[in-house]
Enzyme design. Structure first.
Site, mmCIF file in Angstrom:
data_model
loop_
_atom_site.group_PDB
_atom_site.id
_atom_site.type_symbol
_atom_site.label_atom_id
_atom_site.label_comp_id
_atom_site.label_asym_id
_atom_site.label_seq_id
_atom_site.Cartn_x
_atom_site.Cartn_y
_atom_site.Cartn_z
ATOM 1 N N GLY A 46 -22.597 -57.779 -31.078
ATOM 2 C CA GLY A 46 -24.478 -57.576 -31.303
ATOM 3 C C GLY A 46 -25.104 -58.224 -31.035
ATOM 4 O O GLY A 46 -25.195 -59.436 -31.961
ATOM 5 N N GLN A 51 -32.753 -63.225 -32.115
ATOM 6 C CA GLN A 51 -31.931 -64.136 -31.800
ATOM 7 C C GLN A 51 -31.873 -65.057 -30.834
ATOM 8 O O GLN A 51 -31.305 -66.417 -31.156
ATOM 9 C CB GLN A 51 -30.267 -63.819 -32.037
ATOM 10 C CG GLN A 51 -29.993 -62.561 -33.440
ATOM 11 C CD GLN A 51 -28.720 -62.250 -33.494
ATOM 12 O OE1 GLN A 51 -28.133 -61.066 -32.978
ATOM 13 N NE2 GLN A 51 -27.836 -63.090 -33.992
ATOM 14 N N CYS A 91 -22.485 -63.173 -38.289
ATOM 15 C CA CYS A 91 -23.381 -63.150 -37.680
ATOM 16 C C CYS A 91 -23.352 -64.480 -36.073
ATOM 17 O O CYS A 91 -23.316 -65.212 -36.630
ATOM 18 C CB CYS A 91 -25.187 -63.095 -38.685
ATOM 19 S SG CYS A 91 -26.206 -63.245 -37.332
ATOM 20 N N LEU A 92 -23.574 -63.608 -35.190
ATOM 21 C CA LEU A 92 -23.836 -65.132 -34.277
ATOM 22 C C LEU A 92 -24.954 -66.229 -34.553
ATOM 23 O O LEU A 92 -25.039 -67.421 -33.861
ATOM 24 C CB LEU A 92 -24.209 -64.706 -33.212
ATOM 25 C CG LEU A 92 -23.069 -63.971 -32.089
ATOM 26 C CD1 LEU A 92 -23.143 -63.274 -31.464
ATOM 27 C CD2 LEU A 92 -21.695 -64.230 -32.566
ATOM 28 N N HIS A 133 -27.510 -53.968 -39.042
ATOM 29 C CA HIS A 133 -27.583 -55.486 -38.948
ATOM 30 C C HIS A 133 -28.249 -55.630 -37.725
ATOM 31 O O HIS A 133 -29.509 -56.920 -38.747
ATOM 32 C CB HIS A 133 -25.966 -55.986 -38.706
ATOM 33 C CG HIS A 133 -25.758 -57.107 -38.597
ATOM 34 N ND1 HIS A 133 -25.476 -58.184 -39.480
ATOM 35 C CD2 HIS A 133 -26.263 -58.082 -37.437
ATOM 36 C CE1 HIS A 133 -25.209 -59.900 -39.153
ATOM 37 N NE2 HIS A 133 -26.216 -59.587 -37.953
ATOM 38 N N GLU A 134 -28.418 -55.116 -36.365
ATOM 39 C CA GLU A 134 -29.875 -55.610 -35.615
ATOM 40 C C GLU A 134 -30.575 -55.298 -35.911
ATOM 41 O O GLU A 134 -31.405 -56.262 -35.855
ATOM 42 C CB GLU A 134 -28.703 -54.843 -34.226
ATOM 43 C CG GLU A 134 -27.500 -55.495 -34.001
ATOM 44 C CD GLU A 134 -27.546 -57.147 -33.526
ATOM 45 O OE1 GLU A 134 -28.197 -57.397 -34.258
ATOM 46 O OE2 GLU A 134 -26.105 -57.421 -34.365
ATOM 47 N N HIS A 137 -32.023 -58.046 -37.808
ATOM 48 C CA HIS A 137 -32.972 -58.981 -36.742
ATOM 49 C C HIS A 137 -34.276 -58.594 -36.321
ATOM 50 O O HIS A 137 -35.292 -59.354 -36.942
ATOM 51 C CB HIS A 137 -31.936 -59.071 -36.024
ATOM 52 C CG HIS A 137 -30.725 -60.435 -36.470
ATOM 53 N ND1 HIS A 137 -30.655 -61.742 -36.983
ATOM 54 C CD2 HIS A 137 -29.176 -60.173 -36.657
ATOM 55 C CE1 HIS A 137 -29.721 -61.738 -36.995
ATOM 56 N NE2 HIS A 137 -28.318 -60.841 -36.756
HETATM 57 NI NI NI Z 1 -26.618 -61.203 -36.538
#
Ligand code: NI
Length: 180
Positions: A46, A51, A91-92, A133-134, A137
């Site tokens: 995701g 991000q 998470c990235l 989660h997204e 963000h």
């Molecule tokens: Ni993330």
């Protein structure tokens, strides 16, 4: 399609609240394509526009593990939540760190697709976790915000140490590179 740079915690830009998309036009579709390129390139499931430092309410997911289930959520809203589930998240933007986070087990979400058409869908399992989660963000929230202050401080110190190490490694590699 362009692979974009992913911001990493504790970059303050990750705290920006993203603005709604007025119209799903060509630049928004291009952003969606770039998000997929960036997410797949980083082996993520995701990615939210926040991000990559674009503060519009756009997120993409693919929880299939084989790039066969790309999903687009523009201006996503959670209409209902049901149950709780704890799962290990990463998470990235917080590379190399994973922890157990509790979220709703099932959600009903409303969003626009890449074609600009509105849809509503009931999500469960990994996709429900991922979309929650997204959306966090897009609201400037990270999964580490659910951890204790002490744990979050440790994650921050470790990431800063890793970044310093990577910078040193690059300097060493440059010093070793042949001059031409
Ligand atoms: Ni993330």
């Amino acid at each position: 399609m362009t692979r974009l740079t992913i911001l990493e915690y504790p970059d303050p830009r990750l705290r920006t609240r993203a603005a709604p998309v007025d119209r799903v036009d060509a630049p928004v579709c291009e952003l969606v394509d770039d998000l997929f390129e960036t997410m797949y390139g980083a082996n993520g499931i995701g990615l939210a526009a926040t991000q990559v430092n674009v503060h519009r309410r756009v997120l993409v997911t693919d929880v299939s593990g084989e790039r066969s289930d790309p999903r687009v959520f523009i201006n996503p809203e959670i209409l209902a939540r049901d149950g709780t589930a704890t799962s290990q998240e990463g998470c990235l933007s917080v590379p190399g760190y994973f922890d157990d986070i509790e979220r709703a087990e099932r959600i009903r979400v409303r969003a626009l697709g890449r074609d600009g058409a509105p849809f509503e869908e009931d999500l469960s399992g990994l996709l429900a976790i991922c979309v929650q989660h997204e959306i966090d963000h897009l609201d400037g929230r990270l999964f580490v915000d659910y951890l204790s202050d002490l744990k979050r401080q440790r994650v921050r110190s470790r990431l800063e140490k890793d970044r310093r190490q990577r910078a040193e490694d690059q300097t060493t590699a440059r010093a070793r590179a042949p001059a031409i």
